[in-house]
Scaffold this motif. Structure first.
Motif, PDB file in Angstrom:
ATOM      1  N   TYR A  22       0.822  -1.215   0.000  1.00  0.00           N
ATOM      2  CA  TYR A  22       0.000   0.000   0.000  1.00  0.00           C
ATOM      3  C   TYR A  22       0.860   1.272   0.000  1.00  0.00           C
ATOM      4  O   TYR A  22       0.391   2.332   0.426  1.00  0.00           O
ATOM      5  N   HIS A  79      -9.304  -6.994  -2.612  1.00  0.00           N
ATOM      6  CA  HIS A  79      -8.343  -6.129  -3.308  1.00  0.00           C
ATOM      7  C   HIS A  79      -8.112  -6.693  -4.703  1.00  0.00           C
ATOM      8  O   HIS A  79      -8.070  -7.913  -4.884  1.00  0.00           O
ATOM      9  N   ASN A  84     -13.741  -3.478   2.906  1.00  0.00           N
ATOM     10  CA  ASN A  84     -14.414  -3.670   1.617  1.00  0.00           C
ATOM     11  C   ASN A  84     -14.072  -4.994   0.930  1.00  0.00           C
ATOM     12  O   ASN A  84     -14.124  -5.112  -0.287  1.00  0.00           O
ATOM     13  N   GLU A 144      -4.331   2.814   9.674  1.00  0.00           N
ATOM     14  CA  GLU A 144      -5.525   1.976   9.839  1.00  0.00           C
ATOM     15  C   GLU A 144      -5.557   0.850   8.787  1.00  0.00           C
ATOM     16  O   GLU A 144      -5.904  -0.292   9.065  1.00  0.00           O
ATOM     17  N   ARG A 185     -18.096  -6.014  -3.742  1.00  0.00           N
ATOM     18  CA  ARG A 185     -18.272  -5.001  -2.698  1.00  0.00           C
ATOM     19  C   ARG A 185     -19.723  -4.553  -2.584  1.00  0.00           C
ATOM     20  O   ARG A 185     -20.205  -4.245  -1.496  1.00  0.00           O
TER      21      ARG A 185
END
Ligand code: IDP
Length: 148
Positions: free
Chosen positions: A49, A115, A112, A60, A102
């Protein structure tokens, strides 16, 4: 053939959605090249990320993605990167259409469910981060003549 990196996030694993998600990609006609249940170390999460490092939700996000096992996969097929993004739905589940992963299973952007790589460059980068060459199989599949 084009390949993409898809991952069932910790919420999807805990909510028993691995099978449903694999089923969608299989039924669509994509071919599974590799898959594994794994716990992501923080270093890998931060690299994966990396583009969000400066965002307020970065901490988070890393905490969440390392909070439990994920199911990492590589799927292969014609236009699989863009098609998988459509099958996932928009990042925020409240904007994702019914019929998408989703849209069908998520409520909040932080959890969600799935990925998927968003471009050929990120697909190549993410596949390389999560899988080594031996973990990706190149094999014949009998349905291919009925798909292409
Ligand atoms: P994508 O997963 O649809 O490609 P990205 O913009 O790359 O979306 O964001 C990566 C992940 O970061 C999202 O899937 C989501 O879980 C999380 N995320 C994005 N925006 C927010 C936010 O505003 N708050 C919390 N988490 C977010």
């Amino acid at each position: 053939m084009e390949k993409t990196f898809i991952m069932v996030k910790p919420d999807g694993v805990q909510r028993n959605l691995i099978g449903d998600i694999v089923n969608r990609f299989e039924k669509k006609g994509f071919k599974l090249a590799g898959g594994k249940l794994m716990q992501i170390p923080s270093s890998l999460a931060e690299e994966h990320y990396g583009e969000h490092k400066e965002k307020p939700f970065f901490g988070e996000l890393v905490e969440f993605i390392t909070s439990g096992p994920v199911f990492a996969m590589v799927w292969e097929g014609e236009n699989v990167i863009a098609t998988a993004r459509q099958m996932m739905g928009k990042t925020n589940p409240s904007e994702a259409l019914p019929g998408t992963v989703r849209g069908d299973f998520g409520l909040t952007v932080g959890k969600n469910v799935i990925h998927g790589s968003d471009s050929p460059e990120s697909a190549q980068r993410e596949i390389g981060l999560f899988f080594n060459g031996e973990e990706l199989l190149n094999y014949e599949k009998n349905d291919q003549n009925w798909l292409y």
